[in-house]
Design a protein around this motif. Structure first.
Motif, mmCIF file in Angstrom:
data_model
loop_
_atom_site.group_PDB
_atom_site.id
_atom_site.type_symbol
_atom_site.label_atom_id
_atom_site.label_comp_id
_atom_site.label_asym_id
_atom_site.label_seq_id
_atom_site.Cartn_x
_atom_site.Cartn_y
_atom_site.Cartn_z
ATOM 1 N N THR A 20 60.005 58.158 104.986
ATOM 2 C CA THR A 20 60.982 57.181 105.234
ATOM 3 C C THR A 20 61.376 55.483 104.916
ATOM 4 O O THR A 20 60.730 55.228 104.186
ATOM 5 N N TYR A 21 62.590 55.378 105.527
ATOM 6 C CA TYR A 21 62.807 53.904 104.273
ATOM 7 C C TYR A 21 63.559 52.986 105.685
ATOM 8 O O TYR A 21 63.901 53.556 106.235
ATOM 9 N N LEU A 22 63.636 51.454 105.156
ATOM 10 C CA LEU A 22 64.281 50.715 105.816
ATOM 11 C C LEU A 22 66.095 51.638 105.709
ATOM 12 O O LEU A 22 66.768 51.320 105.333
ATOM 13 N N ALA A 23 66.798 50.946 107.414
ATOM 14 C CA ALA A 23 68.002 51.004 107.263
ATOM 15 C C ALA A 23 68.650 50.046 106.343
ATOM 16 O O ALA A 23 67.780 49.085 106.285
ATOM 17 N N PRO A 24 69.723 50.024 105.851
ATOM 18 C CA PRO A 24 70.008 49.251 105.356
ATOM 19 C C PRO A 24 70.523 47.749 106.567
ATOM 20 O O PRO A 24 70.950 46.269 105.716
ATOM 21 N N PHE A 25 70.295 47.416 107.235
ATOM 22 C CA PHE A 25 70.449 46.175 108.004
ATOM 23 C C PHE A 25 69.347 46.075 108.865
ATOM 24 O O PHE A 25 69.360 45.461 109.465
ATOM 25 N N GLU A 37 77.470 38.127 103.738
ATOM 26 C CA GLU A 37 78.084 36.841 103.914
ATOM 27 C C GLU A 37 79.810 37.031 104.199
ATOM 28 O O GLU A 37 80.001 37.426 103.265
ATOM 29 N N GLY A 38 79.859 36.035 105.210
ATOM 30 C CA GLY A 38 81.715 35.990 105.179
ATOM 31 C C GLY A 38 81.623 36.608 105.992
ATOM 32 O O GLY A 38 83.230 36.846 105.606
ATOM 33 N N GLY A 39 81.398 37.911 105.930
ATOM 34 C CA GLY A 39 82.670 39.181 106.111
ATOM 35 C C GLY A 39 82.330 39.378 107.738
ATOM 36 O O GLY A 39 81.645 38.631 108.607
ATOM 37 N N SER A 40 83.148 40.525 107.869
ATOM 38 C CA SER A 40 83.825 40.434 109.362
ATOM 39 C C SER A 40 82.602 41.579 109.977
ATOM 40 O O SER A 40 83.080 42.134 111.159
ATOM 41 N N GLY A 41 82.778 42.305 108.844
ATOM 42 C CA GLY A 41 81.754 44.021 109.317
ATOM 43 C C GLY A 41 80.241 43.731 110.337
ATOM 44 O O GLY A 41 79.713 41.901 109.462
ATOM 45 N N PHE A 42 79.751 43.863 111.507
ATOM 46 C CA PHE A 42 78.702 43.354 111.761
ATOM 47 C C PHE A 42 77.619 44.900 112.242
ATOM 48 O O PHE A 42 78.812 45.917 112.938
ATOM 49 N N SER A 43 76.462 44.372 112.434
ATOM 50 C CA SER A 43 75.756 44.981 113.243
ATOM 51 C C SER A 43 75.089 45.590 114.289
ATOM 52 O O SER A 43 74.232 43.908 114.720
ATOM 53 N N VAL A 44 74.877 46.436 115.000
ATOM 54 C CA VAL A 44 74.194 45.784 116.624
ATOM 55 C C VAL A 44 73.052 46.270 116.705
ATOM 56 O O VAL A 44 72.735 47.439 116.202
ATOM 57 N N GLY A 65 70.668 40.711 118.842
ATOM 58 C CA GLY A 65 71.361 41.220 119.144
ATOM 59 C C GLY A 65 72.188 42.338 117.657
ATOM 60 O O GLY A 65 72.313 43.221 117.565
ATOM 61 N N VAL A 66 72.733 40.802 117.421
ATOM 62 C CA VAL A 66 74.569 40.938 116.850
ATOM 63 C C VAL A 66 73.860 40.967 115.160
ATOM 64 O O VAL A 66 73.238 39.536 115.333
ATOM 65 N N GLN A 67 73.854 40.626 113.965
ATOM 66 C CA GLN A 67 73.736 41.027 112.968
ATOM 67 C C GLN A 67 75.238 40.789 111.833
ATOM 68 O O GLN A 67 75.640 41.745 112.350
ATOM 69 N N SER A 68 75.465 39.572 111.164
ATOM 70 C CA SER A 68 76.176 40.119 109.656
ATOM 71 C C SER A 68 75.889 41.195 109.036
ATOM 72 O O SER A 68 75.178 40.672 108.720
#
Length: 784
Positions: free
Chosen positions: A648-653, A169-176, A163-166
């Protein structure tokens, strides 16, 4: 507004009190209480989430975030069993005739292969606890995961959980669960960390040597916490060794670190200091390019903590963090960093009532500019500060039920940015975006009740109040989002109030000793958010509050899960399905200007969004082979007027498929190998699909918002750890860690740019940028 808040909490408290009286009406006056703290015998650290079990009755208790437990029983003879992650169980027989204080000190298990089986937690804890969507990682587990350039990274480990995704690439931001990075509340010793990254996100601000405990809540967020829609990452620092002076550290490819801890007064006053710094800049003077030789590129951070035990009922903790990134060249410079401060008092009123009073302060700031000796010299600064006070209470009512309640108040100060010319030769004038101030208050109550042997219910409510405070200028916008007029509010004026209730409900039904089904519902409200038009994120991203033009975001999340233990708890299997419905979702119009824009709120578009999915996880928590395999199937969508023609469109993550495999195998007492493999669907992106030629210039025509995707992402990392020979009575130990990041050299897309062919201007080609090829690293870790 305040009347509403206190009225709701008073009603809830009365309900809980009547429930207590009803549930414990038989012999409640005859009960006696056993309470105390559970600690590590070697370090004196309090243990969070340790288990206390009564053999004769099946009753039990779990130590709270400060190591305190309380258990009420009828008088009699009992056998108490205390257990915790990687520690030997301790068993005590007690004759209970009056209230008792019992302090447990658990000894770590032997690390010798074959002698013991070290478990990540009590074998049935995942079955019996009511929480779901909660993941806990130990520093030892994080340390074993192969790392970029050998730098152990807590955030990178979190990204390997289901359920957690970067976010890049290489970043510290994460999407839950489909959320944005700013929807994650990140706390270090209860103080908010607004930017958890170093070196533009390649490393996180958390030094693993200073961390005691980490817990990620992906949906079932306790009522004590609020202000974010997606998750809570609760990171706790070590208190410091109260038994003896110790040290630990490491020398790596790009950085070194050192941690010192020990007693200032044995078993009473402790200290911890941990520092870390990169040294890539030390090699820049060797470069042939003069500009490179005069450049600087490094980060540093430091953690410190002091604790003092006045007596059994009073403990005081003081902790802080300081970190900064510095990037300078002869023509340009940038710096950014975090500071946090926490003062905490634990007080035990009686054996059933525990209080934690906390004062916190945090700051994130950045600056960038050019040297003063240049004719166009300038300096740009931005700042965000928090200060708050919290009072949290735990009431251990009976073995079957407990109550948590509290009040909290925070001040937020936003200085979005100011830019000015510097030096006598500068041609720039000063430009400043007006500062804003706000207050955020909350009260909460949460009641956990066990009904019989099978059913556990946890329910609660959080009441929150958000206030915009002057002095401030509020701009009003027309139907085209253009500024029409404005209203000025004087200093101290409260010009907007937002009040909301956030109910929480969790249910656990135990079908068998190794099988349970759980359900929860959470409503959360978010009053401050981040303005960014890049999925990779940037240190320059701007935080801004809810206001008369921006309503708070609201999320309702429903989850259902099945939890199963196999082979007597050696394997843990879980499946969690979730659906999240969000209102007042924030996005930005095409070509939005987000930096140094006093009309930022005119760039905002709001609407609805949703995300849903299912997470599977198989974990092996004991034995020579340990780790987990997880798979997430999900979808995240938005519908916002003014974006994508209202469609409707896809969310960025949105990443429909996500797989993480993490394995560690102990070959012998001295050698272990680790591997992790990741796979994820490509990130949504808006790309040009046609082009026009106007007066000889090529003008791209873009698809709808996020209609295309980058190629799928996958990567393999490997590492081997080799410990020094453990000589008899040797106080110093060492370990070599050799890592290989991106072992099969996958060129994962970081960004795509479309350029005109110089030889044939009518032709356009795509240019892919990727960040990391195969990267080997060597680190030497030591303890003394």
């Amino acid at each position: 507004m305040f009347r509403k808040l206190f009225f709701v909490l008073a009603v809830f408290l009365l309900m809980a009190r009547f429930s207590y009286a009803f549930a414990d009406e038989d012999n409640k006056s005859d009960r006696r209480v056993i309470s105390g703290h559970i600690k590590d015998a070697e370090t004196g650290e309090t243990l969070i989430g340790a288990n206390l079990y009564v053999k004769e009755t099946g009753a039990g208790a779990v130590s709270n975030n400060y190591g305190f437990y309380s258990l009420s029983l009828l008088p009699g003879r009992y056998t108490l069993v205390c257990s915790f992650i990687g520690c030997r169980d301790e068993e005590r027989r007690v004759e209970l005739s009056d209230n008792m204080i019992i302090e447990f000190e658990l000894k770590p298990e032997s690390e010798e292969i074959g002698e013991v089986m070290v478990s990540a937690e009590r074998k049935d804890k995942n079955i019996t606890r009511v929480e779901m969507g909660v993941e806990k990682l130990q520093p030892k587990t994080i340390k074993s995961i192969p790392a970029l350039m050998g730098e152990v990274d807590l955030i990178k480990a979190v990204m390997l959980l289901p359920g957690v995704q970067s976010t890049s690439e290489g970043g510290s931001g994460f999407s839950v669960r489909g959320g944005t990075p700013d929807q994650n509340l990140i706390l270090l010793d209860e103080a908010t960390v607004y930017n958890a990254s170093h070196l533009m996100g390649f490393f996180s601000v958390f030094n693993n040597d200073a961390i005691h405990d980490l817990k990620l809540y992906k949906g079932d967020v306790p009522a004590q916490y609020g202000g974010r829609l997606s998750s809570l990452l609760d990171v706790r620092m070590k208190d410091g060794n109260s038994k003896k002076f110790t040290g630990a550290g490491g020398i790596g490819t790009i950085s070194s670190r050192l941690t010192l801890e020990g007693p200032l007064k044995k078993d009473r006053t402790t200290f911890l200091f941990s520092g870390r710094r990169t040294y890539m800049d030390l090699f820049l003077p060797l470069a042939s390019d003069e500009n490179v030789r005069d450049s600087k590129l490094y980060f540093y951070d430091a953690n410190m903590k002091f604790s003092h035990r006045f007596n059994e009922n009073n403990r005081l903790y003081l902790s802080g963090y300081l970190g900064r990134d510095v990037m300078k060249s002869p023509d340009f410079g940038m710096g950014f960093g975090n500071k946090t401060f926490t003062l905490r008092w634990n007080h035990i009123y009686n054996q059933k009532l525990f209080m934690n009073l906390t004062a916190v302060w945090s700051r994130y700031d950045y600056e960038l500019g050019t040297p003063e000796d240049q004719p166009e010299a300038w300096l740009w600064k931005s700042d965000l500060q928090d200060a708050g006070l919290k009072a949290d209470f735990s009431w251990f009512m009976t073995p079957e039920q407990s109550l948590q309640f509290g009040l909290q108040s925070f001040y937020h100060g936003f200085d979005p940015g100011s830019a000015k010319g510097i030096g006598s030769q500068s041609i720039f004038s000063e430009y400043e975006v007006e500062s804003t101030r706000s207050l955020e208050h909350a009260g909460y109550l949460s009641h956990q009740l066990r009904l019989g042997e099978k059913l556990i219910i946890k329910y609660g409510v959080r009441a929150s109040l958000f206030q915009n405070v002057g002095d401030a200028t509020v701009y009003h916008f027309d139907e085209n989002y253009e500024p029409a007029d404005s209203t000025y509010y004087g200093k101290g004026d409260v010009y907007k109030n937002y009040f909301g209730l956030e109910p929480r409900l969790g249910v656990n039904y135990i079908l068998a000793e190794d099988l349970s089904v759980k359900m929860n519902y959470n409503r959360t409200r978010q009053y401050i958010q981040q303005a960014t038009n890049s999925t990779a994120g940037s240190p320059l991203d701007v935080w801004f509050p809810a206001s008369p033009n921006v309503e708070p975001q609201v999320a309702d999340q429903f989850a259902l899960g099945l939890f199963k233990n196999l082979r007597d708890g050696e394997f843990q299997l879980s499946a969690e399905a979730w659906y999240k419905d969000m209102k007042n979702t924030i996005d930005f119009g095409d070509h939005a200007e987000l930096l140094l824009n006093k009309y930022l709120e005119g760039e905002i578009r709001t609407g609805n969004s949703r995300s849903y999915g299912i997470e599977f996880m198989l974990k092996k928590a004991e034995g020579r082979l340990s780790g987990w395999l997880s798979y997430t199937l999900s979808r995240a969508e938005r519908t916002i007027q003014g974006i994508n023609d209202g469609e409707t469109y896809l969310a960025p993550f949105d990443k429909p498929h996500d797989i993480s495999t993490v394995l560690n195998y102990e070959l012998s007492k001295r050698v272990s190998v680790s591997a992790n493999w990741l796979y994820a669907s490509g990130q949504p992106v808006t790309l040009p699909i046609q082009r026009y030629e106007i007066n000889g210039s090529i003008i791209p025509y873009y698809s709808g918002r996020n209609e295309a995707r980058y190629p799928d992402y996958h990567r393999l990392d490997l590492s081997v750890a080799i410990k020094n020979r453990n000589k008899h009575q040797r106080k110093y130990t060492g370990e070599w860690v050799i890592s290989l990041y991106n072992a099969y050299n996958r060129k994962n897309t970081w960004v795509l740019n479309f350029k005109q062919d110089k030889e044939n201007p009518k032709e356009t080609y795509a240019e892919k940028t990727y960040l990391f090829p195969i990267i080997p690293s060597v680190t030497y870790n030591f303890k003394f």
